[in-house]
Design a protein around this motif. Structure first.
Motif, PDB file in Angstrom:
ATOM      1  N   HIS A  44       3.513 -13.916  12.013  1.00 46.17           N
ATOM      2  CA  HIS A  44       3.467 -13.265  13.322  1.00 46.17           C
ATOM      3  C   HIS A  44       4.609 -13.800  14.176  1.00 46.17           C
ATOM      4  O   HIS A  44       4.931 -14.996  14.110  1.00 46.17           O
ATOM      5  N   TYR A  89      -1.446 -15.391  21.124  1.00 43.25           N
ATOM      6  CA  TYR A  89      -2.503 -14.509  20.631  1.00 43.25           C
ATOM      7  C   TYR A  89      -3.886 -14.970  21.085  1.00 43.25           C
ATOM      8  O   TYR A  89      -4.799 -14.159  21.218  1.00 43.25           O
ATOM      9  N   HIS A 135      -5.692 -15.197  14.170  1.00 46.52           N
ATOM     10  CA  HIS A 135      -5.447 -13.804  13.804  1.00 46.52           C
ATOM     11  C   HIS A 135      -6.602 -13.194  13.011  1.00 46.52           C
ATOM     12  O   HIS A 135      -6.415 -12.193  12.317  1.00 46.52           O
TER      13      HIS A 135
END
Length: 524
Positions: free
Chosen positions: A242, A249, A447
């Motif tokens: 990412h 995030y 994630h």
């Protein structure tokens, strides 16, 4: 930039440098020398400070920013601060000195640089020699910069680089400004909007005949930052798949409601955190802006400072979840930019002092004494609260994070995996493998596609222990058989801070939870 280093400038700035040194020592002494000084001297007020120390240690040990040994992660939001901390750790080992004290000393040096940059900005905005000399005291004795300097975090580093970048904004130094802004973006990612905003302003306002020159200036201002941030993003992509750090995030604003809450947080907990001080500060800022607006050359520069500061604050609000009780953990995002209200305050007070001098026919320094006394009275209560808050933050980290971390190193088997909520001190002070349940230092959790997937990722790791807020035990108890072993309590120290209890428990995965996770994995 050369003119800011000329002998004439240095001679003219000697009073400001002296005031900066005295004010810096006074601010550090006020925060560190008090009851319980051993804790304030040898502990950080934020667990995030320990997280950056963990990655700096990993960089020295593995050649890459690793969290657990050999596990590259992206749980740090300031790669430049991590790089600064690496030699600090080597120096601490070489000298046999306290790493915490050395880190706070480095932060104080960067805060002094901020104070000197503020003095230079006051000069650039047309302040008198008295205003330039006194500007560092207004900065370092504010309720924010002293705390930031001794927080163990990147705040004064980022603020110093932003200020240096502004001071380099002239034709000959544009690439130097771009380099300073690039370093600032690696210290605090929100600083990226500063060069982008400067370039946008210049391109929009440039006459058609000079568009090519404006494009060259824009490239010099922005290119270093874009290269630096792209390199950071490429590393993140390689390490986790990412392009942004885990922290984004986990902490980013999820929608309009979060942005509204963030704006409320900015106004209530940062801008108007101390209404008694905010009121005269706002008046002084308004006077300062009005006085500079009448001077075209100075206003062109001053407007850039104002617009880029505002843009950075908007960017923080738009990209961060900022709950009302976030405290200094979230306030620090804003402080590299809000500290630059000080030049406008000082310029405004300078104009008022000159008006008093002319009306009352007194010396300018007497008018400054009167205004300084009024500001000192307004600042005394928030300074006192900052002093109490700093000691309380350090005591909390020591009680809820550092003390349990040392227990883990002493009372758990070597190689045991421990699931934790705060992953800085727990990892730094022991040699146990740590699973960050929030996901800041575990990208698989950051994630996870759903709450069920996140739970199963924790189950898959089979942590042997948990060190978490006591209220988390009921949630973890769905998947794990838990046995409470110890508890650590920190009392409330203000109306905004709740009592905290951290529980330590042994854990064993429930067979039914493991089976449910296997079914979930098989259904994908």
């Amino acid at each position: 930039m050369r003119r800011y280093l000329s002998s004439a400038f240095v001679r003219a700035s000697l009073p400001a440098l002296l005031v900066a040194l005295l004010a810096g020592v006074a601010a550090a002494a006020a925060l560190l020398v008090r009851n319980g000084a051993a804790t304030t001297l040898h502990e950080f007020p934020l667990d995030d400070a320990w997280i950056h120390q963990v990655y700096a240690r990993g960089l020295l040990r593995d050649g890459l920013p690793t969290y657990n040994p050999g596990e590259v992660e992206t749980g740090f939001s300031s790669p430049l601060w991590m790089l600064v901390l690496a030699p600090v750790q080597l120096l601490a080992v070489h000298l046999g000195a306290s790493l915490v004290l050395l880190t706070k000393g480095v932060g104080l040096l960067f805060a002094l640089a901020v104070a000197v940059a503020i003095a230079a900005l006051v000069r650039r905005l047309g302040g008198s020699p008295i205003a330039v000399a006194l500007a560092p005291a207004f900065a370092l004795l504010s309720p924010t910069l002293g705390f930031a300097a001794l927080s163990g975090m990147e705040v004064p580093l980022a603020a110093a680089l932003v200020g240096i970048g502004w001071l380099c904004l002239d034709g000959r130094s544009r690439w130097r400004a771009g380099f300073a802004f690039a370093l600032a973006a690696l210290a605090r990612p929100e600083a990226l909007v500063v060069p982008l905003t400067i370039a946008a302003i210049e391109l929009v306002e440039s006459p058609r005949a000079r568009v090519a020159e404006a494009l060259r200036r824009a490239a010099a201002t922005c290119a270093p930052s874009l290269v630096a941030v792209s390199t950071w993003a490429a590393f993140d992509l390689w390490a986790t798949g990412h392009p942004l750090p885990n922290t984004y995030y986990v902490k980013h604003a999820a929608g309009l409601f979060d942005v509204v809450e963030g704006a409320r947080y900015l106004l209530g907990s940062v801008v108007f955190a101390d209404p008694l001080l905010a009121a005269p500060a706002a008046i002084a800022i308004a006077v300062g802006i009005a006085s500079v607006r009448g001077q075209a050359a100075r206003w062109r520069f001053g407007r850039i400072v104002l617009v880029t500061t505002t843009t950075a604050l908007v960017a923080i609000v738009a990209t961060r979840a900022l709950p009302p009780r976030a405290g200094y953990t979230a306030q620090r995002y804003f402080h590299p930019f809000t500290i630059y209200a000080v030049p406008w305050i000082v310029v405004g007070l300078d104009r008022v002092a000159m008006a008093i001098r002319d009306a009352a026919r007194v010396r300018a320094w007497l008018a400054w004494v009167a205004l300084g006394a009024l500001f000192a009275l307004a600042a005394a209560p928030p300074l006192s609260r900052a002093r109490v808050a700093y000691a309380a933050h350090c005591a909390r980290i020591d009680r809820l994070h550092t003390e349990p971390a040392r227990m883990l190193a002493r009372d758990t088997p070597e190689g045991a995996l421990v699931g934790v909520e705060a992953a800085g001190a727990a990892r730094f002070h022991g040699d146990r493998r740590i699973l960050d349940l929030v996901g800041l230092n575990a990208h698989a959790l950051a994630h996870a596609s759903s709450a069920e997937a996140l739970h199963c990722e924790v189950v898959r790791r089979h942590p042997a222990y948990f060190l978490v807020p006591a209220e988390w035990l009921s949630l973890l108890g769905v998947d794990f058989e838990l046995r409470a072993l110890a508890a650590y309590r920190s009392a409330r120290w203000s109306d905004r801070a709740a009592d905290r209890v951290v529980a330590f428990a042994s854990a064993r995965v429930r067979p039914e939870a493991e089976e449910a996770c296997r079914r979930l994995e098989g259904s994908r």
